[in-house]
Design an enzyme around this catalytic site. Structure first.
Site, PDB file in Angstrom:
ATOM      1  N   TYR A  18       0.621  -1.336   0.189  1.00 24.57           N
ATOM      2  CA  TYR A  18      -0.302   0.050  -0.091  1.00 24.57           C
ATOM      3  C   TYR A  18       0.781   1.220   0.322  1.00 24.57           C
ATOM      4  CZ  TYR A  18      -3.700   3.363   1.278  1.00 24.57           C
ATOM      5  OH  TYR A  18      -4.266   4.547   1.448  1.00 24.57           O
ATOM      6  N   CYS A  19       1.221   2.174  -1.208  1.00 22.61           N
ATOM      7  CA  CYS A  19       1.311   3.837  -1.011  1.00 22.61           C
ATOM      8  C   CYS A  19       0.458   4.550  -0.260  1.00 22.61           C
ATOM      9  CB  CYS A  19       1.981   3.369  -2.667  1.00 22.61           C
ATOM     10  SG  CYS A  19       2.709   5.492  -2.839  1.00 22.61           S
ATOM     11  N   ARG A  20       1.292   4.874   0.343  1.00 24.74           N
ATOM     12  CA  ARG A  20       0.763   5.967   1.544  1.00 24.74           C
ATOM     13  C   ARG A  20       0.503   7.587   0.119  1.00 24.74           C
ATOM     14  NH1 ARG A  20       3.476   7.145   6.116  1.00 24.74           N
ATOM     15  NH2 ARG A  20       5.090   7.199   5.345  1.00 24.74           N
ATOM     16  N   SER A  23      -1.875   7.300  -2.031  1.00 25.95           N
ATOM     17  CA  SER A  23      -3.031   6.363  -1.474  1.00 25.95           C
ATOM     18  C   SER A  23      -4.112   5.051  -2.205  1.00 25.95           C
ATOM     19  CB  SER A  23      -4.295   7.717  -1.498  1.00 25.95           C
ATOM     20  OG  SER A  23      -3.488   8.261  -0.779  1.00 25.95           O
TER      21      SER A  23
END
Length: 75
Positions: A18-20, A23
């Protein structure tokens, strides 16, 4: 193989992480866009770093040159 992303609450095919910053969960369908994001961020960082380093090197070299060329009075 599909994995369930608990952050996005969806199943992602080929779930990587998951890439912050994006998003979004990174999977099989959007992996190349994620790599594009990483490469463009790295290119932008280098584009900002190189002019800054050239200014530092220029200022340091001109200061050293000025000190070497300065004529010292004889006593």
């Amino acid at each position: 193989t599909a994995y369930h992303s608990e952050t996005c609450e969806v199943c992602i095919d080929g779930f990587e992480q998951y890439c912050r910053f994006a998003s979004n969960a990174i999977g099989k369908r959007n992996y190349r866009y994620y790599l594009g994001l990483l490469l463009s961020a790295m290119g932008y960082s280098i584009a900002c770093l190189l002019p800054s380093m050239s200014v530092v090197v220029f200022c340091a070299s001109s200061r050293i040159t000025n000190e070497l060329l300065r004529v010292r009075p004889r006593i």
